[in-house]
Every structure is written in structure tokens, then in C-alpha cells.
Design a protein around this motif. Sequence first.
Motif, PDB file in Angstrom:
ATOM      1  N   CYS A  87      52.389  80.554 -34.176  1.00 49.44           N
ATOM      2  CA  CYS A  87      51.287  80.139 -35.051  1.00 49.44           C
ATOM      3  C   CYS A  87      51.654  78.862 -35.803  1.00 49.44           C
ATOM      4  O   CYS A  87      50.825  77.951 -35.938  1.00 49.44           O
ATOM      5  N   GLU A  90      51.284  75.952 -33.429  1.00 49.12           N
ATOM      6  CA  GLU A  90      49.880  75.617 -33.191  1.00 49.12           C
ATOM      7  C   GLU A  90      49.291  74.868 -34.392  1.00 49.12           C
ATOM      8  O   GLU A  90      48.529  73.902 -34.230  1.00 49.12           O
ATOM      9  N   ARG A  91      49.636  75.295 -35.587  1.00 46.75           N
ATOM     10  CA  ARG A  91      49.131  74.608 -36.776  1.00 46.75           C
ATOM     11  C   ARG A  91      49.698  73.193 -36.857  1.00 46.75           C
ATOM     12  O   ARG A  91      49.000  72.264 -37.299  1.00 46.75           O
ATOM     13  N   ILE A 107      41.996  76.746 -30.019  1.00 41.42           N
ATOM     14  CA  ILE A 107      41.257  77.902 -30.538  1.00 41.42           C
ATOM     15  C   ILE A 107      41.278  79.031 -29.514  1.00 41.42           C
ATOM     16  O   ILE A 107      41.384  80.209 -29.870  1.00 41.42           O
ATOM     17  N   ARG A 109      43.602  79.855 -27.550  1.00 42.58           N
ATOM     18  CA  ARG A 109      44.863  80.595 -27.632  1.00 42.58           C
ATOM     19  C   ARG A 109      44.859  81.573 -28.798  1.00 42.58           C
ATOM     20  O   ARG A 109      45.457  82.656 -28.734  1.00 42.58           O
ATOM     21  N   PHE A 110      44.192  81.224 -29.891  1.00 41.15           N
ATOM     22  CA  PHE A 110      44.074  82.167 -31.000  1.00 41.15           C
ATOM     23  C   PHE A 110      43.102  83.297 -30.654  1.00 41.15           C
ATOM     24  O   PHE A 110      43.275  84.436 -31.111  1.00 41.15           O
ATOM     25  N   VAL A 117      46.050  88.035 -35.407  1.00 35.51           N
ATOM     26  CA  VAL A 117      45.716  87.181 -36.557  1.00 35.51           C
ATOM     27  C   VAL A 117      45.451  88.056 -37.779  1.00 35.51           C
ATOM     28  O   VAL A 117      45.926  87.784 -38.881  1.00 35.51           O
ATOM     29  N   LEU A 121      49.114  87.339 -39.139  1.00 35.23           N
ATOM     30  CA  LEU A 121      49.075  85.894 -39.348  1.00 35.23           C
ATOM     31  C   LEU A 121      48.169  85.441 -40.484  1.00 35.23           C
ATOM     32  O   LEU A 121      47.959  84.236 -40.649  1.00 35.23           O
ATOM     33  N   LEU A 207      37.665  81.957 -36.999  1.00 39.12           N
ATOM     34  CA  LEU A 207      39.101  81.869 -37.226  1.00 39.12           C
ATOM     35  C   LEU A 207      39.413  81.693 -38.709  1.00 39.12           C
ATOM     36  O   LEU A 207      40.385  82.266 -39.217  1.00 39.12           O
ATOM     37  N   ARG A 210      39.146  85.042 -40.281  1.00 35.62           N
ATOM     38  CA  ARG A 210      40.244  85.946 -39.915  1.00 35.62           C
ATOM     39  C   ARG A 210      41.542  85.555 -40.624  1.00 35.62           C
ATOM     40  O   ARG A 210      42.339  86.416 -40.986  1.00 35.62           O
ATOM     41  N   PHE A 211      41.756  84.253 -40.804  1.00 38.74           N
ATOM     42  CA  PHE A 211      42.963  83.808 -41.494  1.00 38.74           C
ATOM     43  C   PHE A 211      42.900  84.074 -42.999  1.00 38.74           C
ATOM     44  O   PHE A 211      43.929  84.251 -43.643  1.00 38.74           O
TER      45      PHE A 211
END
Length: 602
Positions: A87, A90-91, A107, A109-110, A117, A121, A207, A210-211
Amino acid sequence: MADPPKLLGPSPLYTLRLDRRPKLEHLRSDERFARELRALLRANLDMRCKDFAGPDRWYQPHGTNGWQKIPQLFDNPIGHEELRAWCDRERAKLRAGVDLNELVRLIGRFVHVGVAVDVLLKDAEAAREFAAVDVMALLMAEMPEGVSRVEASERLEKLQPDHHSADGDVTTHRIRKALRKLDEPTVSRGTHAVAMAANCRVGLERLVRRFTPAEDAESGEAAPQQDGAPEVRVSRAAECRLQELGRPLPVPTGLLPRLTQETRAPKGDAASARPRYRSEKDWWPSLQPAALAGRVAAGADCLAADPSGLAGEPHLLALPRIAAWLAYRTPAGDPLRPAIGTAISRLRTELTTAPGPLIVVSLQDNYLMSEPPSTRTLTAHPAVTRVADKTHSMSHLRVDPAALKGPDDPLLESLDDYLDSPSLYQWLPSPSGLPAIADLRLLLSDDFAALGEHLLTDGDRSPGWEQHPAHSVPHLVDECAKIYGLGEDAAALYLMLLALPDPTDRNVKEWTGWKPARFKAAETELGASHLVLRAIRPRAGRALFLPGAWHERKPPRLPIEASKLGLVPLARERRSTSHMAAVPSGPLPGLFTRAWEGRKPR
């Protein structure tokens, strides 16, 4: 095997066994294979395995077809570590700058890691970074000349996310219609770009939600800003989420890894649609531990409808065992416990309002092997009905709780016998994703009602694990120590062995806070007495046992002494109970008291 090869071959790392090294049950048990495990995990996450060639084909940015639970390969300390490191990578790619095609893949992949997540995450800063992505700027970089930002924005706003193939041919005509002013030679490029932008926009919103940690989503607070980043606040996403979908379920994320380990979804064949409903998908209820735990944590709103649809429809028989599990896995003083007590009270209240027949299990209509046992004996009882499903080739066994005498009603035993029948191959769980017979029995029990009342007054108790008798029933520890001439720690350990379904060495140390030396001293003192026997038993996680019969169990359940089955009804081995770890049905002080009264000298 001391120096493993670079590539171990086709056998999955988590199932390959080494017959010549009996102490090494799985490769994952040996740190020397961490290199291979990490390499496989990274290839999976980066979608470089052969099964994931062409990630656009499988995971669209707006998709929801990722992990529903963390796979076994990742559900271990190394896997969790690699997920968090992935993660971060990716960020870093996002912060370095991506074009529209790269954003689609990132996205996607997430989407692939799905529930990871939510479980591992969540991060307000990550939510802010994804909320800051300017999809319109990336879209304009891909659009043909002659299309202004205003025109592109207007066309984008009219579109809903849709599937598109990797080569840019879009399966819907709506996007081409939106770009009808463009010349045909450039329409494919513009169509593909707008489709990806529409998908990314929806994917980013999901996303960000979810984060965003639950406390930030509820309060509307923004994540910290970074220098040079656009002034986009997470509160904007949270505000939209609250307006459209209501407040998110208060999922106890800290407990989810263990809940995932201690639940197993049943396996079987999905029910196919009936000929008149061929457009319907095959039906198999999905087990969603996070959603069920979130419902219990919602307290009085545990049976309320979820506007987002993410938690599924509320079902009375979906929550009792989850509530008992959460109560057992939280110490006194945990802020979640009063909410669990409120949820149990809500479930019991709903039970008294005569909810009518409830689905406990379903049966396939198309039998691949042989016809299942007849249900005539069951349906002869006034509480049981068998109803054909309207859209799928299956029928539902439903039970009316109002027609039962209680948790010991013989009908429940007959239902368990039927479900356990060797010739019953194609059964399906209840809508919760698990057989509901055990939940119905638990919901009817006085112990479960007492557990709810006990949790509602949790604030009056001193913090600490009630599994530790010195904390919850100190008078029994004193009495046990006096009668048997034991020290306080050895007496407490004996009471845990008497009553609890899982007094493993690791659990005992967690509950008591004992250091290894103190635990060893207590175990040695108790082991030297006539009260227990010392043995080596597979998967027991301990060396001391009560005398008597021993019952093996398959994961996620631990093996257990036969003498405890009357104390912990959920420890009985039935199909209806075998998919969750066994936990007590009522308050632990009462459990210790019953166990001690049944064993102390007269």
C-alpha cells in the motif's frame, strides 16, 4: 531444504507439506521460506502472476469483485506486513504522478485486495491523497484536440461507470453518443478516455470512503494536509457519504483479523436460477464477518436497513453467535461491550414480537448425487415449513420461534440431525452465510439474555479480561486454592481449564498478563497435582488437560475436553456450529461458578 531454491515449483506455499520433517507442518512455519513467501505475495499484489495478466480485464476501478475475506496466503504476520508495504508503494506511485491509464491500474489493484483495505489499511492520510486526485486533468491529457474542459466535464457528468475492454472498445453506446460531435477517427480514443475517467471517479470515491477511519467519517474531520497538495478535504467525501448512504457501520476493525481466522464460510454448490429467471445469478449467501460485526456494534440499530447495501439485509438469526463471539473477545471496560449488550437486548426484543418463520437452512432442488432425506418428519411439526424459492432451484426450511419451547426443544435436535445426515450433500446456509440453527438455539437461551444484561452494566466493573478468574470470580480462586492447597495462580489456571473452551498457553498469558516465568511456575505447580494430566495433543496449544474423553475438532475450532460440552453448548460438533470458534453463551462469572460447582469436592 536448508537452502531453499529460488523457485519452489507449482505447489502452493501454504499447502506444501514436508513428510521428512514432521515438526514442520507447513513451509510458512519456517522463517527460511519467508523469501519465497514474500516474493509470491508481492507478485500477487502487483498482479504479475500469470493468473492476473492484463489487470484491466479483471479489476475495473469501479468494481467490487475483489477479496471478500483476506486469503489464507496473506492472513499471517508476513502477509499483513507485505500488504501494508505494498500500500505504501502504491501511494508513492500516486504521489509521484500518474496518467489516466496508470490510475486505472492502480485503483484496480486496490479493488483486487478488497476487504484488506477495510481490515488492515485504513488511513486518513491515504484517503486524503486519493481524494486529491484530479480526474478531469488526467482526462483532458487524453482527450483529442478540439474538446474543451467544459465539454468534457459535461459529457463525463452524464455517464455512469461501465465496463470497457483493454483495447479501448467500449461495450456501451452511451459514451459514443456523448462524443457524437467528434470525428470518427478520434472517437475511439475519446470514448476510451471518458469511460476510464467515469470509472475512476466512482472508484476513487469508494476508495476514499474505505480508507477513511470510522471516527473521521462520523465526525467529518479532514485528514492532515500535505504541502503542495490541492486543498481537498476528506470531510467532503465523508459528507457525501453520510448524505447518500447514512452513517457507516461501526465495524470493530481491531477484532476483524481474529474474527476472520475464527470463522469459515461453508462450501457447496450455488443454487441455479429457475428457467423463468435465467438472468438471475446463481445464489449462494456470502459470509461477511465484518458487516455482521458492524451490525452488532451498532447496538440498538443492529437490525436497521443499511442504505449502502454493503451490509446486506438485516436478519435476526445472523447476529447471535457473532454477538457472543465479540463479547468473549473483548475485556471488561472495552467501549464495545455496552453496544453488544444493547444489540443482544434488541435481538431478544425482536424475538418476543413474533417475527414469524425464519430461514435456518436451504436445500437444493437439483440433486447431483442422490435425493436428500425426506423433510416430512420435520414439517409435521407446527413450527417448521418448507417453502420453494421463487427465483432459484432451492427450497428453504423455516422455523417459527414462537412455536418452540426453548433452546432444548427436541425439534432443534432433529434439525441438527437432519443437517448432519451423511446423505445430505447439497444444502445451503441461511442468508447470513452460516447455518442458523445454532443461532436460533442461542437466541432462545436464558444464558444469552443474561449475557446481554451483563454487558449493559459493564461500565460498573474494573477493566480487565473476565477470562481471568482472579479478576471476575476472585472468591472462587480463594476457595479452590484453599481446598486443593494450590497457590493463587495455579488455582486460577485450574479454573480456566475447567470452564473455558480455549485455555491455550497464548490465551492464558493474554488474559492474565503473566510473564513467561510466572506462567511456567503456575503450570508446573498445577501439573504436579492430581487434578490434571500432562500430554501432547495436536492443535491443543497447551500441555495440561482435564481427565476424561477428548474431542478433536477441525479449524477454526479447537479440540476440547468432553466435560466442557455441557458448559459451552456451541462447542458441540454439528454442521450448524462447525464454522465458528466455540465461545460461551452467557456471562463468564456464571460459567466459572457452574464449572466449579460441578467439580469441587462435596
